[in-house]
Design a protein around this motif. Structure first.
Motif, PDB file in Angstrom:
ATOM      1  N   GLY A 461       1.364   8.632   4.755  1.00 44.48           N
ATOM      2  CA  GLY A 461       0.733   9.059   6.084  1.00 44.48           C
ATOM      3  C   GLY A 461       1.907   9.897   7.001  1.00 44.48           C
ATOM      4  N   GLY A 462       2.517  10.550   6.074  1.00 45.16           N
ATOM      5  CA  GLY A 462       3.226  12.018   6.327  1.00 45.16           C
ATOM      6  C   GLY A 462       4.684  10.752   7.203  1.00 45.16           C
ATOM      7  N   GLN A 463       5.045   9.716   7.168  1.00 40.50           N
ATOM      8  CA  GLN A 463       5.941   9.507   7.745  1.00 40.50           C
ATOM      9  C   GLN A 463       6.711   8.014   6.083  1.00 40.50           C
ATOM     10  OE1 GLN A 463       3.913   6.598  10.753  1.00 40.50           O
ATOM     11  NE2 GLN A 463       4.632   8.550  12.443  1.00 40.50           N
ATOM     12  N   ARG A 464       8.183   7.896   6.729  1.00 41.32           N
ATOM     13  CA  ARG A 464       9.104   7.101   6.456  1.00 41.32           C
ATOM     14  C   ARG A 464       8.787   5.266   6.746  1.00 41.32           C
ATOM     15  NH1 ARG A 464      10.971   9.384   1.046  1.00 41.32           N
ATOM     16  NH2 ARG A 464      11.791  11.208   1.610  1.00 41.32           N
ATOM     17  N   CYS A 465       7.927   4.864   5.203  1.00 36.34           N
ATOM     18  CA  CYS A 465       7.853   3.664   5.820  1.00 36.34           C
ATOM     19  C   CYS A 465       8.575   2.370   4.992  1.00 36.34           C
ATOM     20  CB  CYS A 465       6.542   3.342   5.844  1.00 36.34           C
ATOM     21  SG  CYS A 465       5.612   4.485   6.330  1.00 36.34           S
ATOM     22  N   ALA A 466       9.396   1.454   5.043  1.00 36.19           N
ATOM     23  CA  ALA A 466      10.266   0.433   5.307  1.00 36.19           C
ATOM     24  C   ALA A 466       9.560  -0.482   4.533  1.00 36.19           C
ATOM     25  CB  ALA A 466      11.483  -0.108   5.689  1.00 36.19           C
ATOM     26  N   VAL A 467       8.652  -0.881   3.629  1.00 40.40           N
ATOM     27  CA  VAL A 467       7.870  -1.634   3.296  1.00 40.40           C
ATOM     28  C   VAL A 467       8.524  -2.930   1.940  1.00 40.40           C
ATOM     29  CG1 VAL A 467       5.778  -1.796   1.688  1.00 40.40           C
ATOM     30  CG2 VAL A 467       6.186  -0.152   2.432  1.00 40.40           C
ATOM     31  N   LEU A 475       2.449  -8.024   1.840  1.00 33.66           N
ATOM     32  CA  LEU A 475       2.988  -6.706   2.445  1.00 33.66           C
ATOM     33  C   LEU A 475       3.637  -6.329   3.426  1.00 33.66           C
ATOM     34  CD1 LEU A 475       1.666  -3.307   0.480  1.00 33.66           C
ATOM     35  CD2 LEU A 475       4.054  -4.730  -0.666  1.00 33.66           C
ATOM     36  N   HIS A 476       4.562  -5.784   4.060  1.00 32.79           N
ATOM     37  CA  HIS A 476       5.546  -6.040   5.528  1.00 32.79           C
ATOM     38  C   HIS A 476       6.167  -4.541   5.632  1.00 32.79           C
ATOM     39  CE1 HIS A 476       5.358 -10.651   6.070  1.00 32.79           C
ATOM     40  NE2 HIS A 476       5.460 -10.757   4.609  1.00 32.79           N
ATOM     41  N   SER A 477       5.035  -3.208   6.119  1.00 37.89           N
ATOM     42  CA  SER A 477       5.700  -2.486   6.575  1.00 37.89           C
ATOM     43  C   SER A 477       6.172  -2.032   7.849  1.00 37.89           C
ATOM     44  CB  SER A 477       3.602  -1.923   6.530  1.00 37.89           C
ATOM     45  OG  SER A 477       4.408  -1.976   4.473  1.00 37.89           O
ATOM     46  N   VAL A 478       6.964  -1.082   7.616  1.00 35.46           N
ATOM     47  CA  VAL A 478       7.598  -0.704   9.434  1.00 35.46           C
ATOM     48  C   VAL A 478       8.392   0.464   9.009  1.00 35.46           C
ATOM     49  CG1 VAL A 478       8.064  -3.181  10.208  1.00 35.46           C
ATOM     50  CG2 VAL A 478      10.210  -2.343   8.731  1.00 35.46           C
ATOM     51  N   ASP A 508      15.137  -7.622  10.314  1.00 36.19           N
ATOM     52  CA  ASP A 508      14.392  -8.449   9.610  1.00 36.19           C
ATOM     53  C   ASP A 508      13.932  -7.826   8.685  1.00 36.19           C
ATOM     54  OD1 ASP A 508      12.833  -8.807  11.278  1.00 36.19           O
ATOM     55  OD2 ASP A 508      12.920 -10.813  11.853  1.00 36.19           O
ATOM     56  N   THR A 509      12.915  -8.757   7.926  1.00 35.80           N
ATOM     57  CA  THR A 509      11.807  -7.978   7.015  1.00 35.80           C
ATOM     58  C   THR A 509      10.473  -7.494   7.891  1.00 35.80           C
ATOM     59  OG1 THR A 509      10.962 -10.203   6.514  1.00 35.80           O
ATOM     60  CG2 THR A 509      12.548  -8.440   4.617  1.00 35.80           C
ATOM     61  N   ASP A 510      10.843  -7.867   8.983  1.00 36.37           N
ATOM     62  CA  ASP A 510       8.989  -7.870  10.390  1.00 36.37           C
ATOM     63  C   ASP A 510      10.466  -6.955  11.128  1.00 36.37           C
ATOM     64  OD1 ASP A 510       6.952  -8.962   8.990  1.00 36.37           O
ATOM     65  OD2 ASP A 510       7.380 -10.352  10.161  1.00 36.37           O
ATOM     66  N   GLY A 511      10.926  -6.014  11.080  1.00 39.45           N
ATOM     67  CA  GLY A 511      11.353  -4.820  11.602  1.00 39.45           C
ATOM     68  C   GLY A 511      11.971  -5.531  13.184  1.00 39.45           C
ATOM     69  N   ARG A 512      12.164  -6.690  12.810  1.00 38.39           N
ATOM     70  CA  ARG A 512      12.833  -7.173  14.281  1.00 38.39           C
ATOM     71  C   ARG A 512      14.609  -7.109  13.886  1.00 38.39           C
ATOM     72  NH1 ARG A 512       9.240 -11.509  13.661  1.00 38.39           N
ATOM     73  NH2 ARG A 512      10.720 -12.480  12.367  1.00 38.39           N
ATOM     74  N   VAL A 513      15.652  -6.895  15.298  1.00 40.44           N
ATOM     75  CA  VAL A 513      16.831  -6.764  15.411  1.00 40.44           C
ATOM     76  C   VAL A 513      17.518  -8.097  14.888  1.00 40.44           C
ATOM     77  CG1 VAL A 513      18.823  -5.583  16.520  1.00 40.44           C
ATOM     78  CG2 VAL A 513      16.091  -4.547  17.142  1.00 40.44           C
ATOM     79  N   GLU A 523       9.148   0.290  14.371  1.00 35.29           N
ATOM     80  CA  GLU A 523       7.148   0.174  14.538  1.00 35.29           C
ATOM     81  C   GLU A 523       7.026  -0.322  13.533  1.00 35.29           C
ATOM     82  OE1 GLU A 523       6.724   4.314  16.213  1.00 35.29           O
ATOM     83  OE2 GLU A 523       8.148   4.430  17.530  1.00 35.29           O
ATOM     84  N   GLN A 524       6.088  -0.634  14.179  1.00 33.15           N
ATOM     85  CA  GLN A 524       5.032  -1.621  12.725  1.00 33.15           C
ATOM     86  C   GLN A 524       4.168  -0.281  12.354  1.00 33.15           C
ATOM     87  OE1 GLN A 524       4.620  -4.862  11.634  1.00 33.15           O
ATOM     88  NE2 GLN A 524       6.804  -4.665  12.593  1.00 33.15           N
ATOM     89  N   ARG A 525       3.906  -1.300  10.705  1.00 28.08           N
ATOM     90  CA  ARG A 525       3.079   0.580  10.120  1.00 28.08           C
ATOM     91  C   ARG A 525       2.158   0.253   9.337  1.00 28.08           C
ATOM     92  NH1 ARG A 525       5.368   3.801  13.264  1.00 28.08           N
ATOM     93  NH2 ARG A 525       6.175   4.943  12.672  1.00 28.08           N
ATOM     94  N   ASP A 526       1.149   0.557   8.991  1.00 31.79           N
ATOM     95  CA  ASP A 526      -0.146   0.439   8.837  1.00 31.79           C
ATOM     96  C   ASP A 526      -0.202   0.683   7.155  1.00 31.79           C
ATOM     97  OD1 ASP A 526      -1.919  -1.351   7.924  1.00 31.79           O
ATOM     98  OD2 ASP A 526      -3.730  -0.379   9.399  1.00 31.79           O
ATOM     99  N   VAL A 527       0.126   0.432   6.200  1.00 34.03           N
ATOM    100  CA  VAL A 527       0.490   0.222   4.918  1.00 34.03           C
ATOM    101  C   VAL A 527      -0.801  -0.641   3.968  1.00 34.03           C
ATOM    102  CG1 VAL A 527       1.608   1.069   2.495  1.00 34.03           C
ATOM    103  CG2 VAL A 527       2.838   1.568   5.025  1.00 34.03           C
ATOM    104  N   HIS A 528      -1.745  -0.465   3.136  1.00 35.28           N
ATOM    105  CA  HIS A 528      -2.602  -0.800   1.941  1.00 35.28           C
ATOM    106  C   HIS A 528      -1.959  -1.215   0.620  1.00 35.28           C
ATOM    107  CE1 HIS A 528      -4.111  -2.146   5.937  1.00 35.28           C
ATOM    108  NE2 HIS A 528      -4.379  -1.002   6.353  1.00 35.28           N
ATOM    109  N   GLU A 529      -2.606  -2.314   0.109  1.00 34.38           N
ATOM    110  CA  GLU A 529      -1.927  -2.541  -1.385  1.00 34.38           C
ATOM    111  C   GLU A 529      -2.444  -1.457  -1.943  1.00 34.38           C
ATOM    112  OE1 GLU A 529       0.403  -4.314  -3.788  1.00 34.38           O
ATOM    113  OE2 GLU A 529      -0.356  -5.325  -2.013  1.00 34.38           O
ATOM    114  N   GLU A 530      -4.146  -0.514  -1.658  1.00 30.92           N
ATOM    115  CA  GLU A 530      -5.102   0.206  -2.750  1.00 30.92           C
ATOM    116  C   GLU A 530      -4.353   1.873  -2.434  1.00 30.92           C
ATOM    117  OE1 GLU A 530      -6.752  -0.578   1.622  1.00 30.92           O
ATOM    118  OE2 GLU A 530      -5.869  -2.415  -0.244  1.00 30.92           O
TER     119      GLU A 530
END
Length: 535
Positions: A461-467, A475-478, A508-513, A523-530
């Motif tokens: 979506g035009g952004q860098r996501c940590a998955v 999947l945990h996406s931030v 952590d893997t959910d983005g918490r400090v 920030e949370q990101r919405d990334v889906h498997e498909e």
């Protein structure tokens, strides 16, 4: 008697810094946390007013708070996680004034008096801790040991002779030796007698108990996200609760509030630790460190059944770079090669900040220096440095300025030109992450390439996501942008954490400090498997 509870026989889940799971279920995390779980303190849930607020409950923060409480000041300690569970809970726990190769450098760059003040301030910190252990009856495995900085390369022996001479000239009981208790030969070593080692968490849990008995407030799970200064200081916690104080001390290891831009003078680094039981008759009887082989540090601690626990540290690297599992393997191989027939039972990691002129930054926090203070940049020697910082900051606040205050003052200007090469190297490295991290393509061609237990930075979506994909396949996406200054984070598979290579923030893997200087989650990101990824 203030005694931390020790439960050395139980086997809780392995955890890394601040609760992050480590990779191997049969190896425990930090020995210090494993054997001293301690009491819990409540989060801050109401506004309070005190004389001094201390942000951070590691050794620098608790030492400062204790000195102030003893001086009659009302104190509140605010800790984002647990008391003594961050950097101090993952140290190698040496209390030494012999900090690798510091004295010859200080003598050459800042003069003999600076070297003398450094040695005096660190030595007095050790003796102050020894007095507190006796005064409070702290059962913290206190032991006197000699400290050695050694070299195996004959070509560097002259450098170590010069260091021994400089340390002796600074007032330490130092000498150059060629024989040590290590099970391998050395070309030479600087030996400083009558140093100490201890269980840092037992020591600090006892200090916290005494602080509470003196009326101080201690609040865990209280992340501070706002600071206002003026005639009084106001701190705002993540929960919205506020603390009003006449003075504030920022003792968060890496400053979470940095209007003085101290981050330009600090370089974060991580090091790994492995530990294994050792027969008492194989104890090398000392605290050892070498700058060779990407740093190797060796000491032992009292262990079960009359044995010792061998603690080996090394593999210096910038957070978010390299393969941490491979580094753990190298360190373990080194320990097993030099101490045959051991079986590692603990492993953990620690993080330190090096100042560009190698001297910690402790004192007023400019431009807020009227009421705000900071302690940072201990360069791997945060135990003696943290105790020193507590005495120095408390002295400044109550009006009893110690003679070494100028040496550590964050506003110091005399060493700026001398710092320039290290400063420029650090800024060039940070600039590479600011610019270079925006250029490379995705670290994974598809989400299917991310195996369970691993993570990758992808473009979506035009952004860098940590998955991150957990062991159940979810999947945990931030956002991959660190909330401190926007560098891209990288995944540390061994500790299951996202790390910022610019200034050392960890999530952590959910983005918490997990570790600052960042104070806000990714920030949370919405990334889906498909969904397809972008190039």
């Amino acid at each position: 008697m203030f005694r931390a509870r020790a439960e050395g026989t139980h086997r809780p889940p392995v955890r890394g810094d601040s609760g992050l799971m480590t990779e191997k279920a049969d190896i425990r995390g930090s020995y210090w946390i494993d054997t001293a779980p301690g009491e819990t303190y409540p989060p801050l849930d109401t506004d309070v007013t005190v004389d001094v607020a201390v942000v951070g409950a590691g050794i620098a923060g608790l030492s400062t708070a204790w000195e102030l409480a003893r001086a009659g000041r009302g104190v509140a300690v605010l800790e984002a996680d647990r008391v003594a569970a961050g950097v101090t809970g993952h140290t190698t726990a040496k209390l030494s004034a012999q900090h690798t190769l510091i004295y010859d450098r200080l003598r050459r760059t800042r003069g003999p008096e600076a070297a003398h003040l450094y040695a005096r301030s660190q030595t007095e910190a050790i003796e102050h801790a020894a007095a507190l252990v006796d005064e409070l009856g702290i059962d913290c495995d206190w032991e006197r040991r000699s400290a050695f900085t050694y070299i195996r390369d004959e070509r560097r022996a002259a450098e170590f002779r010069a260091e021994a001479e400089a340390a002796r000239g600074a007032g330490l009981d130092a000498e150059f030796v060629t024989e040590t208790g290590l099970p391998y030969s050395v070309a030479g070593a600087v030996r400083v007698a009558h140093q100490a080692q201890f269980h840092p968490r037992k020591y600090l849990l006892a200090l916290a108990e005494d602080l509470r008995a003196r009326g101080a407030l201690i609040h865990e799970r209280t992340r501070v996200v706002g600071l206002e200064t003026g005639d009084a200081c106001r701190l705002t916690a993540e929960t919205g609760a506020r603390v009003t104080a006449g003075a504030v001390v920022i003792a968060t290891h890496y400053p979470v509030f940095d209007r003085a831009l101290l981050f330009t003078r600090l370089s974060p680094r991580r090091e790994l630790v492995v530990a294994a039981p050792l027969a008492a008759d194989r104890d090398p009887d000392g605290m050892y460190i070498t700058p060779e082989e990407d740093t190797r540090s060796v000491r032992t601690a009292p262990y079960e059944d009359g044995r010792r626990l061998l603690i080996v540290t090394g593999e210096h690297f910038t957070p978010g770079t390299g393969d941490t599992d491979k580094r753990f393997a190298r360190l373990t191989d080194w320990a097993e090669e030099h101490f045959p027939d051991i079986t590692p039972t603990y492993r953990w990691a620690t993080q330190d900040n090096d100042s560009t002129d190698t001297v910690p930054l402790v004192g007023p926090l400019p431009p807020m220096s009227r009421h705000a203070y900071v302690a940072t940049g201990f360069g791997g020697w945060g135990l003696s440095g943290g105790i020193m910082a507590g005495r120095l900051l408390a002295g400044l606040i109550v009006g009893d300025r110690p003679p070494w205050a100028e040496l550590y003052d964050p506003r110091r200007l005399r060493s700026v030109l001398r710092e320039a090469p290290a400063f420029l190297r650090h800024q060039a490295k940070v600039a590479r992450h600011f610019v270079g991290d925006r250029i490379p393509p995705s670290h994974a061609d598809s989400l299917a390439d991310i195996a369970p237990g691993t993570g990758a930075v992808v473009r979506h979506g035009g952004q860098r996501c940590a998955v991150y994909r957990d062991e159940d396949g979810r999947l945990h996406s931030v956002s991959a942008r660190c909330t401190h200054m926007g560098c891209l984070v990288a995944f540390n598979a061994a500790e299951r954490a996202w790390e910022c290579p610019c200034h050392g923030s960890r999530f952590d893997t959910d983005g918490r400090v997990v570790q600052g200087p960042a104070t806000h989650a990714l920030e949370q990101r919405d990334v889906h498997e498909e969904e397809p990824l972008e190039d």
